[in-house]
Design a protein around this motif. Structure first.
Motif, short mmCIF file in Angstrom:
data_model
loop_
_atom_site.label_atom_id
_atom_site.label_comp_id
_atom_site.label_asym_id
_atom_site.label_seq_id
_atom_site.Cartn_x
_atom_site.Cartn_y
_atom_site.Cartn_z
N VAL A 40 2.65 -13.28 1.98
CA VAL A 40 3.39 -12.24 1.26
C VAL A 40 2.79 -10.86 1.47
N ASP A 41 1.47 -10.76 1.65
CA ASP A 41 0.82 -9.46 1.78
C ASP A 41 0.62 -9.04 3.24
N ASP A 42 1.02 -9.88 4.19
CA ASP A 42 0.85 -9.55 5.61
C ASP A 42 1.99 -8.67 6.11
N VAL A 43 1.74 -7.95 7.20
CA VAL A 43 2.76 -7.10 7.82
C VAL A 43 2.98 -7.59 9.26
N PRO A 44 4.08 -8.29 9.53
CA PRO A 44 4.35 -8.79 10.88
C PRO A 44 4.70 -7.64 11.83
N PRO A 45 4.75 -7.91 13.14
CA PRO A 45 5.22 -6.89 14.10
C PRO A 45 6.66 -6.48 13.80
N PRO A 46 7.04 -5.26 14.16
CA PRO A 46 8.41 -4.78 13.85
C PRO A 46 9.51 -5.69 14.36
N LEU A 47 9.37 -6.25 15.59
CA LEU A 47 10.42 -7.12 16.11
C LEU A 47 10.56 -8.38 15.27
N THR A 48 9.43 -8.94 14.83
CA THR A 48 9.47 -10.13 13.97
C THR A 48 10.15 -9.81 12.64
N ILE A 89 9.54 -7.93 4.90
CA ILE A 89 10.83 -8.34 5.46
C ILE A 89 11.94 -8.08 4.46
N GLY A 90 11.62 -8.09 3.17
CA GLY A 90 12.63 -7.82 2.15
C GLY A 90 13.26 -6.45 2.31
N PHE A 91 12.47 -5.46 2.72
CA PHE A 91 13.03 -4.13 2.95
C PHE A 91 13.98 -4.14 4.15
N ALA A 92 13.63 -4.94 5.19
CA ALA A 92 14.52 -5.05 6.35
C ALA A 92 15.82 -5.74 5.96
N VAL A 93 15.74 -6.80 5.15
CA VAL A 93 16.94 -7.49 4.69
C VAL A 93 17.84 -6.53 3.92
#
Length: 577
Positions: A20-28, A332-336
């Motif tokens: 939950v606290d990690d930041v994946p790469p932008p494409l992911t 990812i919630g912000f992307a969704v």
């Protein structure tokens, strides 16, 4: 000094790629966000059903779905907020739900879309008001009732799905082609889910619906002329509210209040599941996160009513996707949210839902109903149930199912209660809450057991004592097993090393969050050291052995202490539930 926050105590499970606290790469972030959007978009079937019943023009229907996407996008962002009083702080996208479907249909029949939207706002207000009180009222909303609500949602979805697949209520006669489309959609979806692998299984519902669309066109169930309606839609347009405003009705207060309660109960289970996914050391629910998540959902429902769509709930399918993909980053919630809001400006994409054939809708609903039903049953059976709780669940379940399967169940009754009786979810939930409140009368929260130290079956008496109490309280079986084991170990140690005079009295008190057990006896106090005694002390002295026993008892409970009162030794255990 303040204690550490739940987030700082959280231990990331090894199976998670991105916690939950990690930041994946932008494409992911973008690709995983699209997967969640795909799952959320399927649930737009519920406002689509209401749109069909409202008989809106195509342009107005598409605009209403676009507004729904705006509400869904904002809801996803609210749940994701990393700080502040709003949001569960997890990747927790929202979706539309069958819980609001029947109350919304009843409101549509009574006062049109303005009443649907107005009462959705009301439900959001109720849920927002409940959020800060959840810890205090939790005993009135036990988990088994939450499971019952989910089960009744499943029965309602299954009933609607069956009607659509069979063709009950269709505007025109149905035949073999109609049934073939429904059967093919269901078979493809189920087959990919059971035997498919990777992406095929992950997107089984979308693939099944796509093939169902194609089959409907090929068989004439969906005439190709219908697609001309989409050609008339603009590629890009700003969504606008034009559904006649908002209205309220006293007749709809109770159905939407019960729906808000049902959504709250379901949300508690959903956010708890997210906590478990993201914490390898999870023991119990973090009520702070749950309260903030409930408030976020309440605000999202108020927004849904304001912009003009049905009520929302956390997406259980998205939670399952996180467990399946091992990606649970809140970023990812912000992307969704951003993707959903962006899609709201493309009516030609949104409009494809309006043309969804009834047999395809029915097959998709039947498929999702399978998992909803089992999820509800699993929640119900996760607690120990005595006769009282069995009757509460059994009668409430029977009343809800009766409202679903008996034709004209709500006929010949006063109009004031018709919205309650006509909805299986509302009727079953009201019955469960009333019966639970009734059966709490005379229910003992504090119980005691006197034991003869010389009794050969003392351990069996303790096991039966806690099993009976656990069933009456509706406690978690794993906690009661742990408690019974610890108390038996304590009593055995007292019998062997403390020379008890007279009976050993065991008292237990339960309040849903805590289980406190007190053992009272006349004899030598039992030491509870913080450190394990040395091997030499354990082997050579009785005091060393007693200290080892006390050290093990301390490790079994969340807290334990000993004291002497009026010549009697009191050993107190605290177990968090």
């Amino acid at each position: 000094m303040r204690s550490a926050s739940p987030a700082s105590k959280r231990k990331k499970p090894t199976e998670l790629i991105y916690g939950v606290d990690d930041v994946p790469p932008p494409l992911t972030i973008a690709l995983v966000g699209l997967q969640h959007v795909s799952l959320v978009r399927i649930q737009l079937i519920y406002p689509a059903l209401v749109i069909q019943l409202a008989d809106l023009p195509t342009e107005s229907s598409v605009n209403m779905l676009s507004l729904a996407m705006v509400a869904l996008g904002v809801a996803a962002i609210l749940q994701t907020l990393p700080r502040g009083p709003v949001g569960s702080r997890f990747l927790c996208p929202s979706c539309h739900t069958g819980i609001f479907l029947e109350p919304s249909i009843a409101a549509l029949k009574l006062g049109g879309l303005p009443l649907v939207f107005g009462m959705t706002i009301f439900a959001g207000v109720i849920q927002s008001a409940l959020a800060p009180t959840l810890r205090r009222i939790r005993p009135l909303l036990p988990p088994e009732i939450g499971g019952l609500v989910v089960f009744l949602v499943g029965t309602s979805i299954a009933a609607i799905g069956c009607r659509y697949v069979i063709g009950v209520g269709a505007n025109q006669p149905v035949g073999r082609e109609y049934w073939l489309v429904g059967a093919l959609t269901l078979m493809i979806t189920v087959g990919l889910n059971v035997w498919g692998k990777g992406q095929a299984r992950l997107y089984c519902a979308m693939i099944g619906m796509t093939i169902g669309y194609a089959a409907a066109v090929a068989t004439g169930v969906l005439p190709t002329a219908a697609f001309h309606l989409l050609a008339d839609l603009p590629y890009f347009a700003l969504p606008h509210f034009a559904q006649g405003g908002w209205s309220f009705s006293p007749a709809m207060l109770l159905p939407f209040t019960v729906a808000a309660l049902a959504i709250t109960l379901k949300g508690i289970g959903d956010i708890t599941a997210l906590q478990r996914i993201n914490d390898a050391g999870w023991v119990r629910a973090d009520m702070g996160s749950i309260s903030r998540g409930t408030l976020a959902n309440g605000l999202a429902n108020m927004l849904a009513g304001i912009v003009g769509t049905l009520g929302l709930t956390p997406s259980t399918a998205s939670i399952g996707l996180q467990a399946a993909t091992a990606v649970s980053s809140r970023v990812i919630g912000f992307a969704v949210g951003g993707i959903l809001i962006a899609l709201a400006f493309f009516p030609s994409i949104t409009g494809s839902l309006i043309l969804m054939p009834r047999p395809v809708m029915g097959a998709s609903l039947l498929f999702s109903a399978c998992f909803v039903l089992i999820s509800g049953l699993q929640t119900i059976t996760s607690r120990m149930l005595d006769a009282r709780r069995t009757i509460v669940i059994g009668l409430a379940m029977a009343s809800g199912i009766a409202a679903e399967i008996i034709p004209n169940f709500a006929s010949d009754i006063p109009p004031a209660i018709e919205p309650i009786v006509s909805s299986s979810i509302v009727l079953g939930t009201v019955a469960a809450l009333l019966l639970n409140g009734l059966f709490r009368i005379g229910q003992r929260r504090r119980v005691s057991l006197p034991l003869d130290p010389a009794a050969a079956d003392a351990a069996a008496q303790v096991d039966e004592f806690f099993e009976t109490a656990g069933r009456e309280w509706g406690a978690r079986p794993d906690v009661m097993v742990r408690v019974a084991f610890g108390i038996n170990q304590a009593i055995e140690t007292i019998r062997e090393h403390c020379d008890p005079q007279g009976p050993i009295v065991v008292e237990a008190h339960f309040d849903e969050f805590n289980l406190d057990v007190k053992i009272t006896y006349r004899g030598a106090p039992l030491e509870l050291p913080d450190r394990r005694p040395s091997d030499r002390d354990i082997i050579e002295t009785d005091a060393g052995y007693r200290a080892l026993a006390g050290f093990m008892l301390r490790r079994n409970a969340d807290r334990v202490r000993t004291s002497v009162k009026d010549g009697a030794t009191v050993l107190e255990f605290h177990f968090e539930h």
